[in-house]
Design a protein around this motif. Structure first.
Motif, short mmCIF file in Angstrom:
data_model
loop_
_atom_site.label_atom_id
_atom_site.label_comp_id
_atom_site.label_asym_id
_atom_site.label_seq_id
_atom_site.Cartn_x
_atom_site.Cartn_y
_atom_site.Cartn_z
N GLY A 38 8.62 -12.49 -6.39
CA GLY A 38 7.56 -11.78 -5.68
C GLY A 38 7.56 -10.27 -5.89
N ASP A 39 6.38 -9.67 -5.83
CA ASP A 39 6.29 -8.21 -5.75
C ASP A 39 6.58 -7.84 -4.29
N ASP A 40 6.48 -6.57 -3.97
CA ASP A 40 6.87 -6.16 -2.62
C ASP A 40 6.10 -6.89 -1.54
N ALA A 41 4.78 -7.00 -1.75
CA ALA A 41 3.96 -7.66 -0.74
C ALA A 41 4.35 -9.13 -0.59
N GLN A 42 4.57 -9.76 -1.74
CA GLN A 42 4.92 -11.19 -1.70
C GLN A 42 6.30 -11.41 -1.10
N LYS A 43 7.21 -10.49 -1.41
CA LYS A 43 8.56 -10.61 -0.84
C LYS A 43 8.55 -10.49 0.68
N GLU A 44 7.60 -9.73 1.20
CA GLU A 44 7.53 -9.60 2.65
C GLU A 44 7.25 -10.93 3.33
N MET A 45 6.60 -11.81 2.59
CA MET A 45 6.32 -13.14 3.16
C MET A 45 7.61 -13.90 3.46
N VAL A 46 8.68 -13.57 2.71
CA VAL A 46 9.95 -14.27 2.94
C VAL A 46 10.44 -14.03 4.36
N GLU A 47 10.23 -12.79 4.85
CA GLU A 47 10.66 -12.51 6.22
C GLU A 47 9.91 -13.36 7.23
N GLU A 48 8.62 -13.59 6.93
CA GLU A 48 7.85 -14.46 7.83
C GLU A 48 8.37 -15.90 7.77
N VAL A 49 8.79 -16.31 6.59
CA VAL A 49 9.38 -17.65 6.46
C VAL A 49 10.65 -17.73 7.31
#
Lengths: 377, 396
Positions: free
Chosen positions: A102-113
């Motif tokens: 993921g790019d930064d935005a996509q990596k942030e989704m990991v925190e939501e997971v």
């Protein structure tokens, strides 16, 4: 050499086992199996709050684990309790791919997971691909600033509950080529994306996903164009460790249930476990269970090794788990007799989990073939 | 020694094939092949078609409406029916109760019940197993107490196959508690519409409803519904079990199953090649076929012995064990051949007006795999059969 769990992992195991033994008995799970969504948000949020999802990711992504042994500890417990919630799909596959590519935005989704707020599904397999990871017919074509996806994805586990689907599609090359496969993060309500959902034999739900001119921005691409296969292989390697551990946990439950039953069920005036014909078969199951535990340790301990060593260990673990799992599932049912054939008895579900694991990411024969190829290389 | 059928036997086989081709409804055969659940009406329809032809009761003596077939002909008929995906004839009245009535029943019972069984007027089920009496059947506890012209029955039966459709149940009940277990059992015919009977469904692990619990609370049964003598029921039950063993090897079912696996393995593609060319899968399939070829001949050896009047003894137990192991192995092959499309729950994959989720052949395979675990459990588990083999051959 030390085969004890670290203090942290021991705590993780204790916490998870206590939570599941409180909340996830046969009746609770059967209610989940009968529900429309096939999963419990309460259980999911409970697992997130306990940090179970976080244990599957390293600190770089907001977690506190993510190594092979963390995955093994968590999934062994999920397997023991016959949990049907899609931890494998949302966290290991979906979260794993976002973290890796993921790019930064996509990596942030990991925190939501990790927080339990986001469900994911990975739409990779296709009607004709069986277990072959490189066989992708779904296409991705540039149209101005957008990318247009067309194709069909098969048995996409957790698709209906997912907020986003991570869809693989071919941007170049021929079906079966290693190069040319890309991944895209697609909202599950995207125009042109349709699902036909259904329940699965071992619990949970999946869907056939059809992509009919689904248009996504180029920013939806996960990682480099056409270079996604190695990351998919890595995510599937982690998923195989998880599945092997889950199966081993389920095998523990099956053997414990069978042991108890053999010593309580009386026929011909004595516990049936006192008949040597059954006692020896119980012993065989216990021997094989120890083999399974060691195979899981081998696979989990080599998840971070170079890919050939890793893949040999994983192929060997999944092959062994397929053979031993079949023995344990079938012998447990046989030694119980009719009662184990009934939907509401715990063992029936556990046996289905063990058996149907053989249909994800390669079955017993597939992993034998992989092992042969890798060990000859 | 001659391994081929005689000309007469071949002619008979052609006659059976022609009949099945003409009379077996195609949609029914497709449903059987796809493991769809047959409705009561469909099962009754096939029963009526066979009865009309006079082929419903091959094992009955001709005087009662049976066929004048020898054991080889019966075998050919069973095998052809399996190949053609004909529905299994519900055996409880026809193959289990009827032989008992012919040998031990009163003239009135024979005259009343046998024609009704042939005509499909009564649907029978079997009341043998109890929660505490499975392999150890003689420990059964359902109690029948004589009260004037009636017995009063209390207790519970379980694993009652198709009990939800049944008009009648034949039951083993305890009529004497003061003697050796086997000597206090009687054989009773009970109308399922009698007050005090409750049928509760048991859902199996593949989601199907084929077995039930049957509960009896102060159920009044007229004494004329006793078969034979009071407290002699165990003898009749054992006699019945010898008749439960027709087609015990399931050669036809295994052959049909293996053909289906081959079709699947030709259609499934792995690494760009058909699965049937995959060395691992091909080897496992070949091993199953090798075992089946040998067992088919074992079966025929026993069948032809029976054709000249020698009763099969321990061989029936051997066939039960080997036959179920082979069938279950073929179910496992089918499950694996289907790949990821074995995962959907079967009712969603094969029922309703929906198109199949994956390839049509994949829909029923995991359900068949799980459901057929019963083969090695029911009708005397494989452990019980091995015990019989050891007892007969070694005297232990």
């Amino acid at each position: 050499m030390n085969f004890d769990l670290t203090e942290e992992r021991q705590m993780l195991q204790d916490t998870l086992r206590r939570f599941l033994s409180d909340k996830y008995d046969t009746a609770a799970r059967n209610a989940i199996l009968d529900s429309e969504t096939g999963l419990s948000e309460d259980i999911w949020n409970g697992l997130a709050e306990l940090g179970i999802i976080g244990a599957l990711f390293s600190e770089d992504y907001g977690g506190f684990g993510g190594a092979g042994f963390d995955i093994a500890v968590v999934f062994e417990e999920l397997g023991r309790a016959g949990v049907v919630e899609p931890m494998l799909d949302t966290a290991i596959l979906g979260g794993g791919l976002l973290a890796a590519l993921g790019d930064d935005a996509q990596k942030e989704m990991v925190e939501e997971v990790i927080g339990g707020a986001l469900h994911l599904a990975v739409a990779h397999g296709e009607p004709a691909s069986r277990y072959d990871l490189n066989r992708v017919e779904t296409t991705a074509k540039a149209a101005g600033d957008s990318i247009v996806l067309n194709g069909r994805k098969a048995v996409v586990v957790n698709a209906e509950a997912a907020d986003h689907l991570i869809v693989s599609a071919r941007e170049s090359g021929a079906v079966g080529d290693v190069d040319g496969i890309s991944l895209f993060v697609v909202p599950s309500d995207a125009a042109g994306l349709t699902m036909r959902g259904y329940a699965l034999m071992a619990g949970g739900r999946a869907a056939e996903v059809t992509l009919d001119d689904v248009s996504v921005p180029a920013s939806a691409r996960l990682g480099e164009a056409g270079k996604a296969l190695p990351a998919i292989e890595n995510a599937v390697a982690a998923a195989n460790v998880a599945l092997a551990a889950e199966t081993m946990g389920a095998m523990q439950s099956a053997t414990e249930l069978t042991k108890d039953y053999l010593m309580t069920r009386k026929q011909f005036g004595r516990p049936i476990g006192t008949f040597q014909a059954l006692a020896h078969r119980m012993s065989d199951m216990l021997i094989e269970l120890e083999q399974a535990r060691s195979a899981v340790i081998n696979a989990a301990g080599h998840l971070e090794s170079d890919s050939r060593i890793r893949d040999m260990q994983i192929a060997s673990a999944r092959n062994l788990m397929g053979r031993v799992g079949r023995l344990v599932a079938e012998e447990s049912i046989q030694m119980h007799g009719g009662i184990a054939m009934t939907q509401e008895y715990e063992l029936a579900h556990i046996a289905k989990r063990i058996t149907m694991a053989d249909h994800r990411f390669g079955d017993t024969d597939y992993h034998l073939e992989r092992f042969i190829a890798l060990s000859a290389a | 020694m001659d391994l081929s059928y005689t000309d007469e036997e071949l002619a008979f086989r052609d006659e059976v094939r022609a009949f099945l081709d003409e009379k077996l409804p195609k949609e029914m055969a497709a449903k059987v092949a796809g493991r769809g659940e047959l409705t009561r009406e469909e099962m009754e329809k096939w029963h009526a078609i066979l009865n009309e032809k006079g082929w419903l009761a091959p094992n009955w003596p001709e005087e009662y409406g049976g066929c004048a077939w020898n054991a080889v002909q019966k075998h050919i008929f069973e095998e052809e029916c399996a190949f053609a995906n004909a529905p299994r004839i519900v055996p409880f009245g026809l193959s289990m109760l009827a032989p008992v009535l012919m040998k031990f029943g009163s003239q009135e019972q024979r005259d009343h019940y046998l024609p009704r069984i042939l005509n499909g007027d009564d649907w029978w089920c079997q009341g043998y197993s109890e929660p505490g009496a499975g392999s150890d059947l003689a420990s059964l506890k359902t109690r029948a107490v004589r009260d004037g012209d009636h017995y009063i029955v209390n207790g519970q039966k379980t694993w009652t196959t198709m009990g939800q459709h049944a008009d009648w149940i034949f039951c083993l009940v305890r009529t004497d508690t003061d003697v050796k277990q086997q000597e206090g059992i009687s054989f009773l015919l009970i109308d399922m519409n009698t007050p005090g009977i409750e049928v509760r469904p048991i859902i199996l692990l593949d989601g199907t409803h084929e077995v039930n619990e049957v509960w009896f609370t102060d159920v009044k049964v007229p004494v004329e519904n006793l078969v034979g003598e009071e407290n002699k029921g165990w003898t009749y039950a054992k006699y019945l079990l010898t008749h439960e063993r027709t087609n015990i090897a399931g050669v036809g079912n295994s052959q049909a199953g293996l053909d289906a696996v081959k079709r699947m393995a030709r259609a499934e593609i792995h690494n760009g090649r058909p699965l049937i060319e995959n060395p691992q899968f091909a080897a496992r399939m070949a091993q199953a076929e090798i075992d089946l070829m040998a067992m088919a001949t074992t079966n025929l050896r026993i069948v032809s012995k029976a054709a000249v009047g020698q009763a099969p003894g321990v061989e029936a137990s051997m066939l039960k064990v080997k036959g179920t192991v082979i069938r279950q192995e073929i179910n496992d092959l089918a499950r694996r051949a289907a790949g990821p499309y074995a995962m959907p729950f079967p009712s969603e994959a094969v029922e309703g007006d929906n198109d199949p989720i994956g390839p049509e052949y994949a829909g029923p395979v995991s359900a068949a795999y799980f459901n057929n675990r019963k083969l090695s459990i029911f009708g005397g588990s494989n452990e019980i059969q091995r015990g019989i083999i050891a007892k007969v051959t070694m005297g232990v």
